[in-house]
Design an enzyme around this catalytic site. Structure first.
Site, PDB file in Angstrom:
ATOM      1  NE  ARG A   3       7.611  -3.224   6.518  1.00  0.00           N
ATOM      2  CZ  ARG A   3       6.316  -2.958   6.646  1.00  0.00           C
ATOM      3  NH1 ARG A   3       5.632  -2.434   5.647  1.00  0.00           N
ATOM      4  NH2 ARG A   3       5.693  -3.257   7.775  1.00  0.00           N
ATOM      5  CE  LYS A  23      -2.290  -1.008   3.749  1.00  0.00           C
ATOM      6  NZ  LYS A  23      -1.596  -2.279   4.092  1.00  0.00           N
ATOM      7  NE  ARG A  78       1.643  -5.410  11.596  1.00  0.00           N
ATOM      8  CZ  ARG A  78       2.431  -4.877  10.674  1.00  0.00           C
ATOM      9  NH1 ARG A  78       3.626  -5.392  10.453  1.00  0.00           N
ATOM     10  NH2 ARG A  78       2.030  -3.842   9.956  1.00  0.00           N
ATOM     11  NE  ARG A  80       7.208  -1.307  10.756  1.00  0.00           N
ATOM     12  CZ  ARG A  80       5.995  -0.915  10.359  1.00  0.00           C
ATOM     13  NH1 ARG A  80       5.714   0.363  10.296  1.00  0.00           N
ATOM     14  NH2 ARG A  80       5.078  -1.792  10.011  1.00  0.00           N
ATOM     15  NE  ARG A 105      -5.167   0.130  11.317  1.00  0.00           N
ATOM     16  CZ  ARG A 105      -4.016  -0.010  10.668  1.00  0.00           C
ATOM     17  NH1 ARG A 105      -3.645  -1.200  10.263  1.00  0.00           N
ATOM     18  NH2 ARG A 105      -3.241   1.025  10.439  1.00  0.00           N
TER      19      ARG A 105
END
Length: 212
Positions: free
Chosen positions: A123, A13, A167, A156, A88
């Site tokens: 990432r 996104k 998640r 992260r 969300r």
């Protein structure tokens, strides 16, 4: 054009938001970014959010909704915007409707869970400016440092395998109902996010130009 980007964490996104932002010259608005900005600048809603976060709580919908409403009222959003990370949940989508905000298109990036996990584990995020990289698909030309500001790149907490699975579970439970909500309004456009960035971008631009 008012747009929403839907998809699981790591679906792409943010990447597509940046590309659309440049293509249409409208701001890409990440809920996480504007929440941190509201906290940094000490707005009344930002102070509320900080007090909750400092106690280890989750920022409630009414505070997030208020921060989004404030951001959408700014001058640079008058000709359109891209929402990334909001709504969300279905209640947030209903709150967006209640604000009187008209959404033109909802772009749904579809990526299998296994690929999401692989992507997020690789990432890296800049500690300084927040720029995002990927060790395989989009590495920094400066190695372990950000090519934009020179700060250190980090993994992260959200990108650790066990956290990713949690998640994704939360996403399927809370966010996927939005797919049917916007499909029912005739605003949902599906994009195969498991291909290359270039292929996903090509599909996205076709949709924005009314070719699909």
């Amino acid at each position: 054009m008012n747009l929403i980007l839907l998809g699981a964490p790591g679906a792409g996104k943010g990447t597509q938001g940046e590309i659309i932002q440049e293509h249409l010259d409208i701001p890409s608005i990440s809920t996480g970014v504007i929440l941190r900005e509201a906290i940094r600048t000490g707005t009344p809603l930002g102070q509320q959010a900080k007090a909750i976060i400092d106690k280890g709580g989750l920022v409630p919908d009414e505070v997030v909704n208020g921060i989004v409403k404030e951001r959408l009222a700014q001058e640079d959003c008058q000709d359109g915007f891209i929402l990334d990370g909001f709504p969300r949940t279905l209640p947030q989508a209903l709150a967006l409707d209640a604000m009187g905000v008209t959404i033109d298109k909802v772009l749904y990036l579809m990526v299998p869970d296994a690929l999401i996990e692989e992507r997020l584990c690789n990432r890296r995020v800049c500690e300084g400016c927040g720029a995002t990289y990927h060790l395989i698909n989009q590495p920094s030309s400066a190695g372990d440092l950000c090519e934009k500001c020179g700060s250190k790149l980090m993994t992260r907490k959200d990108d650790k395998p066990e956290t990713i699975r949690e998640r994704l579970s939360t996403y399927h439970q809370l966010t996927e109902p939005l797919v049917e909500y916007y499909r029912g309004q005739g605003k949902l456009f599906e994009i195969d996010g498991s291909t290359t960035i270039e292929a996903a971008t090509e599909a996205t631009l076709r949709i924005l130009e009314g070719q699909e």
